[in-house]
Design a protein around this motif. Structure first.
Motif, PDB file in Angstrom:
ATOM      1  N   PRO A 666      11.365  -0.483  43.329  1.00 34.41           N
ATOM      2  CA  PRO A 666      12.591   0.173  43.786  1.00 34.41           C
ATOM      3  C   PRO A 666      13.191   1.065  42.699  1.00 34.41           C
ATOM      4  O   PRO A 666      13.118   0.740  41.513  1.00 34.41           O
ATOM      5  CB  PRO A 666      13.514  -1.008  44.117  1.00 34.41           C
ATOM      6  N   PHE A 667      13.742   2.186  43.153  1.00 36.57           N
ATOM      7  CA  PHE A 667      14.396   3.191  42.307  1.00 36.57           C
ATOM      8  C   PHE A 667      13.425   3.943  41.401  1.00 36.57           C
ATOM      9  O   PHE A 667      13.845   4.820  40.652  1.00 36.57           O
ATOM     10  CB  PHE A 667      15.544   2.579  41.490  1.00 36.57           C
ATOM     11  N   GLU A 668      12.142   3.637  41.460  1.00 35.45           N
ATOM     12  CA  GLU A 668      11.140   4.424  40.761  1.00 35.45           C
ATOM     13  C   GLU A 668      10.462   5.415  41.699  1.00 35.45           C
ATOM     14  O   GLU A 668       9.648   6.233  41.250  1.00 35.45           O
ATOM     15  CB  GLU A 668      10.094   3.517  40.109  1.00 35.45           C
ATOM     16  N   GLN A 669      10.768   5.332  42.992  1.00 41.21           N
ATOM     17  CA  GLN A 669      10.170   6.236  43.959  1.00 41.21           C
ATOM     18  C   GLN A 669      11.163   6.505  45.082  1.00 41.21           C
ATOM     19  O   GLN A 669      12.043   5.680  45.359  1.00 41.21           O
ATOM     20  CB  GLN A 669       8.877   5.657  44.528  1.00 41.21           C
ATOM     21  N   VAL A 670      11.043   7.657  45.691  1.00 44.05           N
ATOM     22  CA  VAL A 670      11.871   8.012  46.840  1.00 44.05           C
ATOM     23  C   VAL A 670      10.964   8.649  47.888  1.00 44.05           C
ATOM     24  O   VAL A 670       9.932   9.256  47.564  1.00 44.05           O
ATOM     25  CB  VAL A 670      13.001   8.998  46.462  1.00 44.05           C
ATOM     26  N   GLY A 671      11.340   8.506  49.167  1.00 45.18           N
ATOM     27  CA  GLY A 671      10.515   9.109  50.205  1.00 45.18           C
ATOM     28  C   GLY A 671      11.120   8.962  51.585  1.00 45.18           C
ATOM     29  O   GLY A 671      12.104   8.242  51.803  1.00 45.18           O
TER      30      GLY A 671
END
Length: 794
Positions: A666-671
């Motif tokens: 979590p919070f290391e990727q967005v999509g």
């Protein structure tokens, strides 16, 4: 072939050979020792830094084996009138004074046998005794291992060097001598006093006579003459709307009369270049010998051992302050910085040094060149074209010795702080719970409330003799951190049998008067992460309100800010307070909970009887992984330091698309399902954000937004922790998504945590980062002035 033809052929052959050898020699001679393309990159970098407001102007000097480059950039002054920077500008060197005036003066007296490094300070200053000070040596002053505080107070009406020495002699060391590193101005104005007492003349006179005059450093000295004022770079604007000019900026040195061992020296880049050249020549320049070679080697070589950061005598080698060394200069290079924006770094292996002089605190102290440190050092080494820095013979690899920030996090090879960092609970235990004994206590805590050995604060207080713990209060996620729900009920702690009152129950967010009956004081112990919309600090603020309203004391067991408390990012809260926007601070506020508590109590005029149990052996620039403290996930989706570092920015978009909740990162990727990950990553990388790269990725979250849907997006890689800006990452994510998918990306939801309408409108209209930053400047400037009053740590 006849004899004549043979002779002619041989002559032609040798002539051709000589021409080839000559041409080869000339080609070799034309190989630049200073690479022009890297010099151009350095100049562009400095010009960009000035344009971004890191400093109004600067002078750079790079020298390698006698080949040199020097230039002036930007403006010398902005107020009361604009002045162009010139190479002969004289700068307030701030803490470069320590290594350009004080350290060499001490070392000359060491060389002459008049000072001994391992002699107690009281040998030279007899009144420096008591409370363990009699064990502090000269060497420990020079390596910042004396145990003394960073500085003395400057608020009262004292003045003069004698008063400063008297205050220093009354200090109580915070740690035993030689056991911990703590950068301290006290160390060096005491060294300056030793020079005065041993030599019989003030430090200013001794350094001028023994160092500056022989080296022909014509513009170097304390208390600059009036005729030099036009060339002096001004610093901070003071109350009468005029900047300090020719008057030392450092308040302690100023109250001491302008002459001190830790600050007060003025100089130019050209003069400092002569000084650096002398050190590279092991004590001699142009026929003037200042030191014996062995004295220079002693002064600039490693003087600390064990768990202490690598320091020389006065000089830094590889401590948490050595970022200007960059990523290439090998172990054994040395240097120092100054608060006003000054750097001197020297590498004896390649015979290279660089000088960067700026007045970054003109017209205010809010600007900073700290984000430039590592890049300046790295570029300088890259400019050197004829030296191989890899594997310098006889030089150990130092990756496990340095505390400089040089790699993405989690960074397994970043060194920890050499001092044992103690959070408030550790200090409370060390002091046998003295401040809270005899009081009936209500503890506001969760699973992060524990000491260095992971003993829960609940158990420590429950079992401590003389401590009466009668109730527990739980924030978001509960006292054990097991809840990820919007409402937590009251209950009872199964282990202690104590009542647990929820501070996350519907609209109830602070202790009720009835719950505080039978309680004398509240104690707060929760690990925050340094972000405005992380709710633990809001819980603390409401607890302070409750304490004030009900006549109760409140104790804040302070904890380090895990993402450091030096950096400040983003807009100041501009909308009505909410639970995710409790007070007028920026998104990344650069404070500890103890400092925030002081600000809340004072600025909200609460009048609570507030006590902060302070952190020990921690400085603002340290990140969590440099402290030796054990990591505990502050909340279920905050699982490592990298996620905490990204959260102030990435968290802004968490109501608009998936930020990886329901994944391992979590919070290391967005999509989102509608995102073309390849095009999205390409656009983000084209922004050229420092310290970060974006990799296209597809993932399927099992929780929160877009649960169960395959999402295109990006994985966020931190490549330079010193250079990155978390809030900028969030803004660029939002702006790019709104530009690419205006009908699908719900940009207005960003406002829930941003709470700054001008920034939201700027995102929607496609404004540049520079334009968006300009929206915040005045409010950030005002915040930094407010913040200064409440800072506890250096």
């Amino acid at each position: 072939m006849n004899l004549m033809n043979l002779k002619c052929t041989l002559v032609l052959f040798f002539c051709s050979l000589c021409l080839c050898l000559c041409a080869s020699s000339q080609a070799a001679a034309r190989t630049p020792a200073l690479r022009p393309e890297k010099l151009a990159e350095m100049q562009a970098f400095i010009n960009d830094a000035i344009a971004e407001g890191h400093c109004p102007g600067a002078v750079l000097w790079v020298e390698h084996n006698g080949e040199r480059f020097h230039s002036a950039f930007g403006k010398r002054a902005l107020v009361p009138a604009v002045e162009t920077m010139t190479e002969d500008t004289i700068f307030d060197l701030a803490s470069l004074t320590k290594v350009v005036a004080c350290t060499p003066s001490v070392m000359l007296l060491v060389e002459r046998g008049q000072i001994k490094l391992d002699e107690p300070v009281r040998t030279y200053i007899p009144e420096f005794a008591g409370d363990g000070k009699e064990r502090i040596t000269v060497r420990q002053l020079m390596t910042h291992t004396s145990g003394l505080r960073p500085g003395i107070e400057t608020k009262s009406g004292w003045s003069g060097a004698a008063a400063a020495i008297e205050k220093a002699c009354a200090e109580i060391p915070r740690t035993p001598p030689g056991t911990a590193f703590r950068y301290s101005d006290i160390n060096f104005f005491m060294l300056g006093e030793i020079v005065r007492r041993v030599s019989g003349v003030p430090l200013s006179e001794f350094a001028a006579r023994e160092i500056f005059a022989p080296l022909k450093m014509a513009d170097t000295g304390y208390l600059p003459a009036p005729e030099k004022l036009p060339r002096i770079a001004p610093t901070e604007v003071v109350q009468d709307k005029k900047p300090w000019r020719g008057v030392v900026h450092d308040p302690t040195a100023r109250k001491m009369g302008g002459v001190a061992g830790h600050a007060g020296l003025f100089s130019t880049a050209a003069d400092l270049a002569r000084y650096a050249r002398m050190l590279l020549n092991e004590g001699e320049l142009d026929g003037a010998r200042i030191f014996k070679p062995e004295t220079v080697r002693l002064m600039t070589s490693l003087q600390t051992s064990g768990d202490l950061p690598p320091r020389a005598l006065g000089w830094d080698i590889a401590s948490g302050y050595s970022r200007p060394r960059g990523k290439i200069f090998p172990f054994g290079s040395y240097g120092h910085t100054g608060f006003t924006g000054t750097i001197l770094w020297i590498d004896p292996h390649s015979r290279t040094f660089y000088i960067f002089l700026s007045n970054r605190n003109h017209p205010t102290r809010e600007s900073s060149i700290v984000p430039l440190y590592s890049k300046l050092g790295t570029l300088t080494a890259e400019i050197v074209g004829d030296f191989n820095f890899a594997g310098v013979p006889g030089v150990p690899a130092d990756k496990d010795l340095t505390a400089r920030i040089e790699s993405p996090i989690p960074a397994t090879k970043r060194a920890a702080s050499r001092a044992k960092v103690l959070n408030g609970i550790d200090v409370l235990v060390k002091n046998n719970f003295a401040p809270i004994k005899g009081k009936r206590l209500g503890l506001i805590t969760n699973h992060t409330g524990h000491d260095r050995e992971r003993n829960p604060t609940i158990d420590l207080l429950k079992n401590a003799p003389g401590v009466n713990l009668v109730a527990l209060f739980g924030p978001e996620h509960g006292i054990r951190g097991e809840h990820d729900v919007s409402k937590i009920e009251d209950g009872r702690d199964t282990k202690t049998g104590l009542p647990v009152y929820s501070l996350y129950l519907g609209k109830r967010r602070k202790p009720l008067p009835k719950q505080l009956e039978g309680i004398d004081a509240l104690v707060f112990d929760i690990q925050d992460i340094g972000c405005r919309f992380y709710t633990y600090a809001s819980t603390m603020g409401l607890a302070i309100e409750a304490a004030a309203e009900n006549g109760k004391e409140i104790f804040i067991l302070d904890r380090l800010n895990p993402i450091n408390a030096a950096a400040v990012e983003g807009p100041v809260l501009a909308e009505p307070p909410t639970f995710v926007g409790f007070f007028r601070v920026p998104l990344r506020h650069g404070m500890t909970v103890g400092e925030l508590a002081k600000m809340y109590n004072a600025e909200k005029k609460l009048g609570a009887k507030l006590t902060v149990i302070q952190v020990e052996n921690w400085t603002r620039a340290l990140w969590f992984d440099q402290t030796g403290q054990p990591w505990t996930n502050p909340s279920p989706n905050m699982r490592n330091l990298k996620q905490a570092a990204l959260y102030p920015g990435v968290g802004l978009v968490e109501f608009s698309l998936s930020v990886g909740r329901g994944t391992d990162t979590p919070f290391e990727q967005v999509g989102a399902p509608y995102i073309d990950e390849l095009a999205f990553a390409e656009k983000l990388n084209a922004e050229g954000l420092p310290g970060v790269r974006f990799a296209p990725i597809r993932f399927t979250p099992t929780a929160s937004i877009h649960k169960g849907a395959e999402c295109g997006g990006v994985y966020i890689m931190l490549t330079d922790l010193q250079a990155y800006n978390s809030v900028d990452i969030g803004i660029i994510l939002a702006r790019t998504l709104y530009q690419m998918y205006p009908d699908q990306f719900p940009v207005d939801k960003v406002s829930r945590l941003l709470l700054h309408k001008p920034t939201l409108e700027a995102i929607k209209s496609g404004k540049t980062l520079a334009e968006i930053h300009a929206l915040w400047k005045s409010e950030q400037d005002e915040f930094m002035k407010r913040r200064e009053k409440f800072l506890i740590y250096r």
